[in-house]
Design a protein around this motif. Structure first.
Motif, PDB file in Angstrom:
ATOM      1  N   GLU A  28      40.371  75.266  69.153  1.00  0.00           N
ATOM      2  CA  GLU A  28      39.306  74.440  68.768  1.00  0.00           C
ATOM      3  C   GLU A  28      39.149  73.518  69.866  1.00  0.00           C
ATOM      4  O   GLU A  28      40.141  72.689  69.875  1.00  0.00           O
ATOM      5  CB  GLU A  28      38.996  74.128  67.556  1.00  0.00           C
ATOM      6  N   ALA A  29      38.037  73.500  70.773  1.00  0.00           N
ATOM      7  CA  ALA A  29      38.130  72.367  71.602  1.00  0.00           C
ATOM      8  C   ALA A  29      38.120  70.998  70.818  1.00  0.00           C
ATOM      9  O   ALA A  29      37.246  70.871  69.908  1.00  0.00           O
ATOM     10  CB  ALA A  29      36.678  72.538  72.446  1.00  0.00           C
ATOM     11  N   SER A  30      38.300  69.940  71.528  1.00  0.00           N
ATOM     12  CA  SER A  30      38.448  68.757  70.953  1.00  0.00           C
ATOM     13  C   SER A  30      37.428  67.848  71.405  1.00  0.00           C
ATOM     14  O   SER A  30      36.936  67.830  72.444  1.00  0.00           O
ATOM     15  CB  SER A  30      39.619  68.030  71.038  1.00  0.00           C
ATOM     16  N   SER A  31      36.611  67.032  70.595  1.00  0.00           N
ATOM     17  CA  SER A  31      35.591  66.253  71.028  1.00  0.00           C
ATOM     18  C   SER A  31      36.086  64.892  71.533  1.00  0.00           C
ATOM     19  O   SER A  31      35.354  63.958  72.137  1.00  0.00           O
ATOM     20  CB  SER A  31      34.696  66.017  69.833  1.00  0.00           C
ATOM     21  N   GLU A  32      37.325  64.856  71.390  1.00  0.00           N
ATOM     22  CA  GLU A  32      38.089  63.543  71.910  1.00  0.00           C
ATOM     23  C   GLU A  32      38.987  63.693  72.839  1.00  0.00           C
ATOM     24  O   GLU A  32      40.444  63.352  72.630  1.00  0.00           O
ATOM     25  CB  GLU A  32      38.642  62.670  70.449  1.00  0.00           C
ATOM     26  N   PRO A  33      38.695  64.086  74.155  1.00  0.00           N
ATOM     27  CA  PRO A  33      39.835  64.271  75.080  1.00  0.00           C
ATOM     28  C   PRO A  33      40.748  63.038  75.556  1.00  0.00           C
ATOM     29  O   PRO A  33      41.773  63.431  75.648  1.00  0.00           O
ATOM     30  CB  PRO A  33      39.108  64.805  76.193  1.00  0.00           C
ATOM     31  N   PHE A  34      40.028  61.958  75.522  1.00  0.00           N
ATOM     32  CA  PHE A  34      40.927  60.951  75.793  1.00  0.00           C
ATOM     33  C   PHE A  34      42.103  60.622  74.863  1.00  0.00           C
ATOM     34  O   PHE A  34      43.175  60.584  75.233  1.00  0.00           O
ATOM     35  CB  PHE A  34      40.280  59.799  76.215  1.00  0.00           C
ATOM     36  N   MET A 131      49.266  71.307  77.349  1.00  0.00           N
ATOM     37  CA  MET A 131      49.067  71.150  75.964  1.00  0.00           C
ATOM     38  C   MET A 131      47.393  70.913  75.961  1.00  0.00           C
ATOM     39  O   MET A 131      46.658  71.157  74.899  1.00  0.00           O
ATOM     40  CB  MET A 131      49.859  70.150  75.519  1.00  0.00           C
ATOM     41  N   PHE A 132      47.014  69.961  76.990  1.00  0.00           N
ATOM     42  CA  PHE A 132      45.655  69.507  76.904  1.00  0.00           C
ATOM     43  C   PHE A 132      44.776  70.856  76.830  1.00  0.00           C
ATOM     44  O   PHE A 132      43.438  70.866  76.344  1.00  0.00           O
ATOM     45  CB  PHE A 132      45.468  68.674  78.211  1.00  0.00           C
ATOM     46  N   LEU A 133      45.060  71.775  78.044  1.00  0.00           N
ATOM     47  CA  LEU A 133      44.235  72.892  77.930  1.00  0.00           C
ATOM     48  C   LEU A 133      44.118  73.969  76.835  1.00  0.00           C
ATOM     49  O   LEU A 133      43.036  74.271  76.478  1.00  0.00           O
ATOM     50  CB  LEU A 133      45.016  74.151  79.177  1.00  0.00           C
ATOM     51  N   ILE A 134      45.186  73.875  75.927  1.00  0.00           N
ATOM     52  CA  ILE A 134      45.234  74.646  74.648  1.00  0.00           C
ATOM     53  C   ILE A 134      44.563  73.988  73.597  1.00  0.00           C
ATOM     54  O   ILE A 134      43.671  74.330  72.978  1.00  0.00           O
ATOM     55  CB  ILE A 134      46.827  75.088  74.350  1.00  0.00           C
ATOM     56  N   PHE A 135      44.769  72.773  73.433  1.00  0.00           N
ATOM     57  CA  PHE A 135      44.647  71.933  72.151  1.00  0.00           C
ATOM     58  C   PHE A 135      43.237  71.163  72.447  1.00  0.00           C
ATOM     59  O   PHE A 135      42.799  70.573  71.432  1.00  0.00           O
ATOM     60  CB  PHE A 135      45.547  71.110  71.621  1.00  0.00           C
ATOM     61  N   VAL A 136      43.020  70.824  73.592  1.00  0.00           N
ATOM     62  CA  VAL A 136      41.696  70.076  73.855  1.00  0.00           C
ATOM     63  C   VAL A 136      40.688  70.764  74.290  1.00  0.00           C
ATOM     64  O   VAL A 136      39.470  70.804  73.961  1.00  0.00           O
ATOM     65  CB  VAL A 136      42.086  68.997  74.810  1.00  0.00           C
TER      66      VAL A 136
END
Length: 193
Positions: A28-34, A131-136
């Motif tokens: 699931e893409a995160s709505s809070e990338p920062f 990790m950003f690519l996968i979890f965000v």
């Protein structure tokens, strides 16, 4: 998780039993990338419980936005449990986002471009970018071989001796899971949990 991804990984002779045991998984893409990038930095090289404690303190003490992090007194960040180095790294990420790095830009980039862009920020390495690519960004085909849990999962599902394979050899073993290596990674983490 698409039916194609699930069936492809379930059919794999090594990963299949883990897939069958745990069922379909989602990215699931995160709505809070920062916020998620800051959390990834906090989590680097810490136990899960230590990272959670620091993360909770930080979220209680400051507003976790680029502006909030940059406005926070360094002593407040340090009091949350961040090392001097991680305080600097979190502030570097805040500056990058304040200087124009945006979620929209990152979503529009290829995986390699995201890794290149994020690793230009001092304190963000390849592991954090993956990790950003996968979890965000919820990218489906990322294989973070830099992660110890991934390597231990590969050893377990392939019946390998600890550290008997190079990262390149592990990447080759993961190639049949293309284009679903992010899902495969999630199953590898489950295999060692």
């Amino acid at each position: 998780m698409s039916e194609d991804a699930y069936q492809a990984l379930k059919a794999d002779p090594h990963l299949g039993p883990v897939v069958e045991s745990h069922g379909p998984m989602e990215l699931e893409a995160s709505s809070e990338p920062f916020e998620r990038l800051v959390v990834s930095i906090v989590n680097q090289q810490l136990s899960t419980s230590a990272a959670a404690t620091i993360r909770d303190r930080m979220f209680d003490a400051v507003t976790v936005t680029p502006e909030g992090i940059l406005a926070a007194d360094i002593a407040v960040l340090r009091d949350c449990g961040l090392s001097k180095q991680k305080t600097e790294y979190v502030r570097n990420v805040a500056e990058a986002f304040q200087d124009g790095l945006s979620a929209d830009d990152l979503h529009a980039m290829s995986d390699d471009e995201v890794i290149e862009s994020l690793t230009e920020i001092r304190g963000v390495g390849v592991w954090t970018a993956k990790m950003f690519l996968i979890f965000v960004l919820a990218r489906e085909d990322v294989f973070p071989v830099e992660d110890l849990g991934i390597r231990r999962g590969m050893e377990k599902v392939f019946g390998l001796e600890a550290d008997s394979q190079t990262r390149g050899e592990l990447r080759e073993r993961a190639e049949p899971w293309h284009p679903y290596r992010s899902y495969a990674s999630r199953y590898l983490w489950r295999a060692v949990d």
